[in-house]
Design an enzyme around this catalytic site. Structure first.
Site, PDB file in Angstrom:
ATOM      1  N   GLU A 146     -12.024  -2.192  -7.397  1.00  0.00           N
ATOM      2  CA  GLU A 146     -10.845  -2.548  -6.386  1.00  0.00           C
ATOM      3  C   GLU A 146      -9.774  -1.521  -6.756  1.00  0.00           C
ATOM      4  O   GLU A 146      -9.269  -1.271  -7.818  1.00  0.00           O
ATOM      5  CB  GLU A 146     -10.432  -3.967  -7.152  1.00  0.00           C
ATOM      6  CG  GLU A 146     -11.291  -5.014  -7.208  1.00  0.00           C
ATOM      7  CD  GLU A 146     -11.813  -5.731  -5.863  1.00  0.00           C
ATOM      8  OE1 GLU A 146     -10.758  -5.321  -4.995  1.00  0.00           O
ATOM      9  OE2 GLU A 146     -12.430  -6.789  -5.517  1.00  0.00           O
ATOM     10  N   ARG A 155     -20.876 -12.133   0.892  1.00  0.00           N
ATOM     11  CA  ARG A 155     -21.428 -13.485   0.690  1.00  0.00           C
ATOM     12  C   ARG A 155     -22.633 -13.687   1.293  1.00  0.00           C
ATOM     13  O   ARG A 155     -23.125 -14.630   1.016  1.00  0.00           O
ATOM     14  CB  ARG A 155     -20.462 -14.721   0.971  1.00  0.00           C
ATOM     15  CG  ARG A 155     -19.128 -14.650   0.242  1.00  0.00           C
ATOM     16  CD  ARG A 155     -18.908 -14.663  -1.325  1.00  0.00           C
ATOM     17  NE  ARG A 155     -17.561 -14.753  -1.931  1.00  0.00           N
ATOM     18  CZ  ARG A 155     -16.842 -13.456  -2.161  1.00  0.00           C
ATOM     19  NH1 ARG A 155     -17.489 -12.393  -1.919  1.00  0.00           N
ATOM     20  NH2 ARG A 155     -15.591 -13.582  -2.469  1.00  0.00           N
ATOM     21  N   HIS A 198     -15.239  -5.084   3.646  1.00  0.00           N
ATOM     22  CA  HIS A 198     -14.172  -6.030   4.352  1.00  0.00           C
ATOM     23  C   HIS A 198     -13.238  -5.398   5.130  1.00  0.00           C
ATOM     24  O   HIS A 198     -12.841  -4.149   4.751  1.00  0.00           O
ATOM     25  CB  HIS A 198     -13.489  -6.571   3.213  1.00  0.00           C
ATOM     26  CG  HIS A 198     -14.282  -7.749   2.324  1.00  0.00           C
ATOM     27  ND1 HIS A 198     -14.050  -8.004   0.975  1.00  0.00           N
ATOM     28  CD2 HIS A 198     -15.153  -8.459   2.470  1.00  0.00           C
ATOM     29  CE1 HIS A 198     -14.688  -8.932   0.418  1.00  0.00           C
ATOM     30  NE2 HIS A 198     -15.516  -9.096   1.554  1.00  0.00           N
ATOM     31  N   GLY A 199     -13.085  -5.810   6.392  1.00  0.00           N
ATOM     32  CA  GLY A 199     -12.389  -4.997   7.511  1.00  0.00           C
ATOM     33  C   GLY A 199     -10.959  -4.688   7.219  1.00  0.00           C
ATOM     34  O   GLY A 199     -10.382  -3.652   7.595  1.00  0.00           O
ATOM     35  N   ASP A 200     -10.334  -5.598   6.480  1.00  0.00           N
ATOM     36  CA  ASP A 200      -8.802  -5.451   5.778  1.00  0.00           C
ATOM     37  C   ASP A 200      -8.697  -4.710   4.699  1.00  0.00           C
ATOM     38  O   ASP A 200      -7.859  -4.664   3.985  1.00  0.00           O
ATOM     39  CB  ASP A 200      -8.155  -6.835   5.996  1.00  0.00           C
ATOM     40  CG  ASP A 200      -8.620  -7.834   4.728  1.00  0.00           C
ATOM     41  OD1 ASP A 200      -9.878  -7.489   4.488  1.00  0.00           O
ATOM     42  OD2 ASP A 200      -8.169  -8.677   4.679  1.00  0.00           O
ATOM     43  N   GLU A 201      -9.580  -4.061   4.289  1.00  0.00           N
ATOM     44  CA  GLU A 201      -9.637  -3.332   3.185  1.00  0.00           C
ATOM     45  C   GLU A 201     -10.259  -1.555   3.329  1.00  0.00           C
ATOM     46  O   GLU A 201     -11.275  -1.440   2.917  1.00  0.00           O
ATOM     47  CB  GLU A 201     -10.551  -3.806   1.867  1.00  0.00           C
ATOM     48  CG  GLU A 201      -9.901  -5.281   1.647  1.00  0.00           C
ATOM     49  CD  GLU A 201     -10.808  -6.047   0.593  1.00  0.00           C
ATOM     50  OE1 GLU A 201     -10.733  -7.109   0.553  1.00  0.00           O
ATOM     51  OE2 GLU A 201     -11.850  -5.397   0.295  1.00  0.00           O
TER      52      GLU A 201
END
Length: 622
Positions: free
Chosen positions: A453, A324, A251-254
């Site tokens: 996470e 997904r 995910h680009g924002d992670e």
């Protein structure tokens, strides 16, 4: 309960404790001032405060202001002040705090205040936890320009699993523009520098493919054979080694996973080249690094979604959530789930395709996929058949729980989580999703993939980044060591000693793994003191070979178990060959015997030829 749009009020009290640090500036706008204008101060002067210190205020704290609250101010309030947060201690004087009412579905889908930043979602894009009553308030101080945020929301709880980590602290994240995260170009440069420096001779960088916007997705391969084999993944010299994958920035924002993956690569190469002396822990680290280089191959993929990183968005350049976008594995997405979740796998994105193609080629034995938005190790299944939020047990559930718990226990904070018991969670037990990489890896390539996470915050501030990375590198190495070298592994060969590729190996009741080109297999397994059955089935093109069953008495947590198997042709096939051979031999013997009889008769006739001629002549004379 959904958001009503109405404001709620929170009554807090001032602390009774004696200050542990002296006051400094009464107008201090740092986080810990009693007049704190960030987060939770009862005297909040952000935006709507009656004490708003606008640029035209007589109390202007510009650089030339006599009330300058610079870091050298003698009136600065230290972080140890008991007035750090009005929510950290009891209060006696009621103070009204205006808050936003939030949806029970938490951070992802609640309505944000007009000046709020984009709401934060959990790393897997999960249905997030319930927010605290003040979780939606976001102001920007007119004094410092910094955002003022309330405490982080607590997660929704279930009766069987208490949630809501009381140890979470409210954090005022800095602007993303100020974060010291390496750019895509800088990551590529560091990968190249590692192959020329600390990892020289045991590594290489390859391009797995390109993103939607044409940015390369690279992998750094580290292992003793990495720089000598070349780019042919089918080369037998790659075989016979445990294969480990480390993925970040799906995910680009992670982006923290990028930093962890590169730090792990640096650690492995640097430790392996250090001198053999030092303390016991240092010697153990060097031994582990050397063993990883000699017996394993580590594939480091810092960013799967370089376009999302550039855009600072969760999705790729086409707005698709890559976690997904994989084919359904284990379960199809039920119709009822369309109300609670969305799967974007109608068509596979180029990033998804390149990961699937690459994973099928290398067939990793174990993998870690780093995300952000919580602090937990997550394991399959992510999906289920009915769409309920309930535990979904995979065939190798015991092994997945074991590996996840290893990670959580090796992390200084994760295993103490109140939100997640033991710091681990089943994917569907947290909330179900379909089309994720974790389940797809498990079913299609036999890869034991754990989603980690790494932090409650996405894009955490730079002053926390080093600690976060160091903690997760240590936990990752612990899990990788046990998954790789505590596995059940060995070779499947024929009677001539040739490796048999494509053989299926089942350990216990879990899903089978497949042998590589040299006939090597490695299946991560939980330790066991009980006998475990290992079944080896020959590949489809070996139709005349029998399945072989072996029993492993003990699976050691550090050494695992080694099982070398020789498979042979079936009994009936061998019997048939012998039978047909015997028949052919009998016919050959019979033919030989008859031939010898004819030759003997002819010899006898020749020896008696004179008598025969006399008898004929006598008959004629009569």
């Amino acid at each position: 309960m959904r958001s009503t749009g109405h404001e709620s009020r929170l009554v807090v009290r001032r602390p009774q404790t004696t200050p542990r640090a002296p006051f400094r500036s009464p107008f201090d706008v740092c986080q810990t001032s009693p007049f704190d204008v960030c987060q939770t101060s009862p005297f909040d002067v952000c935006q709507t405060s009656p004490f708003d210190v606008s640029p035209t205020s007589p109390f202007d704290v510009s650089p030339t202001s006599p009330f300058d609250v610079s870091h050298t101010s003698p009136f600065d309030v230290s972080h140890t002040s008991p007035f750090e947060s009005p929510f950290d201690a009891p209060f006696d004087a009621p103070v009204d705090v205006h808050v936003w009412a939030n949806s029970v579905h938490g951070r992802d889908d609640r309505p944000s205040p007009p000046t709020s930043r984009p709401t934060r979602s959990t790393g897997r894009g999960r249905r997030p936890p319930v927010a605290s009553p003040v979780a939606g308030v976001v102001h920007r101080s007119r004094i410092t320009g910094r955002e003022c945020r309330p405490p982080v929301a607590h997660h929704r709880s279930r009766p069987s699993r208490p949630r809501g980590d009381g140890r979470r602290r409210a954090r005022a994240s800095r602007s993303r523009a100020a974060m010291p995260y390496a750019s895509n170009a800088a990551v590529a440069d560091e990968m190249a520098a590692l192959t020329r420096g600390p990892c020289a001779g045991v590594s290489r960088t390859v391009v797995m493919g390109s993103s939607v916007d044409g940015r390369p997705v690279r992998a750094l391969e580290i292992g003793a054979t990495s720089s000598t084999v070349g780019e042919d993944a089918n080369d037998a010299r790659w075989s016979g080694r445990v294969r480990v994958g480390v993925f970040g920035n799906m995910h680009g924002d992670e982006p923290v996973g990028r930093e962890i993956a590169m730090a792990l690569a640096r650690w492995t190469c640097a430790r392996a080249r250090e001198a053999a002396d030092g303390e016991a822990d240092e010697r153990r680290d060097r031994a582990l690094a050397a063993r990883l280089l000699e017996e394993a191959t580590i594939f480091v993929v810092p960013t799967i979604n370089p376009d999302g990183f550039e855009r600072k968005t969760r999705e790729n350049a086409r707005g698709v959530d890559l976690n997904r976008n994989f084919p359904y594995a284990g379960f199809d997405m039920p119709a009822s789930a369309s109300r609670t979740g969305k799967s974007d796998n109608a068509a596979h994105e180029v990033e998804t395709e390149l990961v699937m193609r690459w994973s099928k080629t290398w067939r990793l034995n174990v993998a870690i996929n780093y995300h952000e938005g919580a602090l937990v190790a997550n394991y399959p299944w992510d999906g289920n058949a009915d769409g309920r939020t309930a535990y979904s047990s995979a065939p190798d559930d015991e092994t997945f729980r074991y590996l996840s718990q290893l990670y959580a226990d090796a992390h200084p904070k994760m295993h103490d989580s109140v939100e997640f018991r033991g710091g681990i969670t089943n994917g569907a037990g947290w909330y179900p999703l379909w089309g994720g990489m974790q389940d797809w890896h498990y079913v299609n390539t036999g890869t034991y993939d754990i989603t980690v996470e790494v932090d409650d915050d996405k894009w955490p501030s730079e002053d926390r980044l080093d600690d976060i990375v160091a903690e997760h590198v240590a936990a990752s190495l612990k899990m990788i060591e046990r998954a790789a070298f505590g596995s059940v592994r060995g070779y499947v060969r024929d009677r001539e000693g040739n490796g048999i590729p494509g053989a299926s190996v089942s350990v216990g009741h879990g899903l089978p793994v497949t042998t590589d080109r040299a006939g090597f297999f490695a299946k991560p397994s939980a330790p066991s003191n009980q006998p475990v059955r290992v079944v080896v089935n020959p590949p489809a093109n070996f139709k005349r070979f029998l399945a072989v069953t072996r029993t492993v008495d003990v699976i050691d947590p550090e050494r695992g178990a080694v099982v070398d198997v020789v498979i042979e042709k079936t009994f009936w096939f061998s019997f048939g060959v012998v039978f047909v051979g015997a028949i052919v031999a009998l016919f050959a013997i019979r033919r030989t015997v008859r031939r010898h009889r004819r030759v003997g008769t002819n010899d006898e006739s020749l020896s008696n030829g004179v008598d025969v001629e006399r008898a004929i002549a006598h008959r004629r004379s009569d």
